[in-house]
Design an enzyme around this catalytic site. Structure first.
Site, PDB file in Angstrom:
ATOM      1  N   ASP A   1       0.756  -1.111   0.024  1.00 20.71           N
ATOM      2  CA  ASP A   1      -0.007  -0.011  -0.171  1.00 20.71           C
ATOM      3  C   ASP A   1       0.700   1.349  -0.101  1.00 20.71           C
ATOM      4  OD1 ASP A   1       0.813  -0.603   2.659  1.00 20.71           O
ATOM      5  OD2 ASP A   1      -1.115  -0.947   3.204  1.00 20.71           O
TER       6      ASP A   1
ATOM      7  N   ASN B   1      -7.875  -3.259  14.376  1.00 24.06           N
ATOM      8  CA  ASN B   1      -9.237  -3.520  13.661  1.00 24.06           C
ATOM      9  C   ASN B   1      -9.254  -4.833  12.726  1.00 24.06           C
ATOM     10  OD1 ASN B   1      -8.254  -2.643  11.606  1.00 24.06           O
ATOM     11  ND2 ASN B   1      -9.523  -0.791  11.144  1.00 24.06           N
TER      12      ASN B   1
ATOM     13  N   HIS C   1      -7.360  -5.059  10.261  1.00 26.40           N
ATOM     14  CA  HIS C   1      -7.165  -4.846   8.802  1.00 26.40           C
ATOM     15  C   HIS C   1      -5.945  -5.519   8.230  1.00 26.40           C
ATOM     16  CE1 HIS C   1      -5.042  -0.681   9.347  1.00 26.40           C
ATOM     17  NE2 HIS C   1      -4.120  -1.662   9.531  1.00 26.40           N
TER      18      HIS C   1
ATOM     19  N   GLU D   1      -9.916  -2.084   5.219  1.00 27.12           N
ATOM     20  CA  GLU D   1     -10.545  -1.892   6.531  1.00 27.12           C
ATOM     21  C   GLU D   1     -11.784  -2.870   6.601  1.00 27.12           C
ATOM     22  OE1 GLU D   1      -8.711  -0.404   8.496  1.00 27.12           O
ATOM     23  OE2 GLU D   1      -8.333   1.920   7.714  1.00 27.12           O
TER      24      GLU D   1
HETATM   25  C1  F6R Z   1       1.348  -1.821   6.197  1.00 21.86           C
HETATM   26  C2  F6R Z   1       0.063  -2.414   6.310  1.00 21.86           C
HETATM   27  C3  F6R Z   1      -0.986  -2.331   7.402  1.00 21.86           C
HETATM   28  C4  F6R Z   1       0.080  -2.611   8.718  1.00 21.86           C
HETATM   29  C5  F6R Z   1      -0.609  -2.640   9.897  1.00 21.86           C
HETATM   30  C6  F6R Z   1      -0.169  -2.860  11.216  1.00 21.86           C
HETATM   31  O1  F6R Z   1       1.877  -1.698   4.782  1.00 21.86           O
HETATM   32  O2  F6R Z   1      -0.582  -2.766   5.270  1.00 21.86           O
HETATM   33  O3  F6R Z   1      -1.694  -3.468   7.286  1.00 21.86           O
HETATM   34  O4  F6R Z   1       0.527  -3.944   8.485  1.00 21.86           O
HETATM   35  O5  F6R Z   1      -1.415  -1.251   9.916  1.00 21.86           O
HETATM   36  O6  F6R Z   1       0.887  -1.817  11.264  1.00 21.86           O
HETATM   37  P1  F6R Z   1       2.057  -1.763  12.673  1.00 21.86           P
HETATM   38  O7  F6R Z   1       2.813  -2.890  12.196  1.00 21.86           O
HETATM   39  O8  F6R Z   1       2.819  -0.493  12.574  1.00 21.86           O
HETATM   40  O9  F6R Z   1       1.239  -2.176  13.908  1.00 21.86           O
END
Ligand code: F6R
Length: 241
Positions: free
Chosen positions: A67, A136, A138, A143
Site C-alpha cells: 500500500d 481492527n 485490517h 479496512e
Molecule cells: C502496512 C499495512 C498495514 C500494517 C498494519 C499494522 O503496509 O499494510 O496493514 O501492517 O496497520 O501496522 P503496525 O505494524 O505499525 O502495527
C-alpha cells in the site's frame, strides 16, 4: 493456518527471515510482497544483516508493496516509499526497477490500481507475502467491511487507523485520509503468507482472525481460507488465544 507463538520479537524475526532465505535460495528471482509499519522493521533488519553476511542475494528478486498513501509525495518522510527505502531497500542489492509500490500520486488512481494488479500477474504472482495486522483486523489497508473479492483499490482510511498511524506524523491532521491498497483477493493469490503481530493491542484482532468466523468485519479472518498462511505472534499478541 499455522500459528507460531514466540517468546521474543527477535525469535519472530528470525523465523520469518528464514522463510525468505529458504525461498530466495531455491528461487533467486522470487516475487516478494512487503508490508510497512512497525511490525516488520525487525524482520527487515534481519534481512539486511543476512545480505551483509552474503546469505541473501536480492539481485534477481522483485518486490510489491501492499500500500501507499494518497496525497503525500513519495519523498515525504512518512510515505511508504520512504519507509521501504530507509528500512530495507537502501541496504540491499535489489535493482530499483524491480521495486513496486503503488503510486499514490498517479493522475489516474483507478488506472494505477488496475496496472498494479496486472504487474503482479505479469510477474507470475507473489511467492511470499508479509502482512502486519491493524487493531481492527485490517490487512494492507483493507479496512473492516472490504469485500473479500476486492483487488487493488482506493481506500478511505478508518479514523482508528489514522489515529494509530499518526504516531509517524506531526499530528493526526497530517495523516492522509486515503490510500491505495492491494485488495484481499490480490493478497490471497500469494503462494505463501506470513502475518506477524506484536503486542497486546493486537490480541483481540488476532483472536478474531484465528478463532472467529471468516467475515469481512475482520479482514484478516480470510486467512483461515488460505492453504499456506502462517501467523507468527509474540506472547502478548497471542494472549487471548
Ligand atoms: C502496512 C499495512 C498495514 C500494517 C498494519 C499494522 O503496509 O499494510 O496493514 O501492517 O496497520 O501496522 P503496525 O505494524 O505499525 O502495527
Amino acid at each position: 493456518m499455522n500459528v507460531i507463538v514466540c517468546n521474543t520479537a527477535d525469535e519472530m524475526d528470525v523465523i520469518a527471515s528464514k522463510e525468505f532465505v529458504d525461498l530466495i535460495s531455491t528461487k533467486p528471482n522470487a516475487i516478494l510482497g512487503l508490508a510497512t509499519g512497525s511490525t516488520p522493521i525487525g524482520l527487515y533488519k534481519k534481512l539486511v544483516q543476512l545480505h551483509k553476511d552474503d546469505k541473501l542475494d536480492f539481485s534477481k528478486v522483485t518486490t510489491f508493496n501492499l500500500d501507499e498513501y494518497v496525497g503525500i509525495s513519495q519523498e515525504h518522510a512518512c510515505s511508504y516509499h520512504t519507509f521501504m527505502h530507509e528500512n530495507l531497500f537502501k541496504y540491499v542489492n535489489l535493482p530499483k526497477e524491480n521495486i513496486n509500490i503503488p503510486d499514490g500520486q498517479a493522475k489516474n488512481l483507478e488506472e494505477e490500481c488496475k496496472k498494479y494488479d496486472q504487474k503482479i500477474e505479469d510477474a507470475g504472482g507473489i511467492d511470499l507475502q508479509i502482512l502486519g495486522i491493524g487493531r481492527n483486523g485490517h490487512i494492507g489497508f483493507n479496512e473492516p467491511g472490504t469485500p473479500f473479492d476486492a483487488v487493488t483499490h482506493i481506500v478511505t482510511l478508518d479514523q482508528g487507523t489514522r489515529e494509530a498511524n499518526s504516531r509517524f506524523f506531526n499530528s493526526i491532521d497530517e495523516v492522509p485520509t486515503k490510500a491505495l491498497s492491494m485488495g484481499i483477493k490480490s493478497i490471497m493469490h500469494a503462494q505463501n503468507i506470513i502475518l506477524m503481530a506484536k503486542g497486546a493491542d493486537k490480541a483481540e484482532a488476532i483472536y478474531n482472525t484465528i478463532n472467529g468466523p471468516v467475515t469481512p468485519v475482520v479482514p484478516a479472518s480470510v486467512l483461515q481460507l488460505h492453504p499456506n498462511a502462517t501467523i507468527i505472534l509474540d506472547k502478548e499478541a497471542a494472549s487471548r488465544l
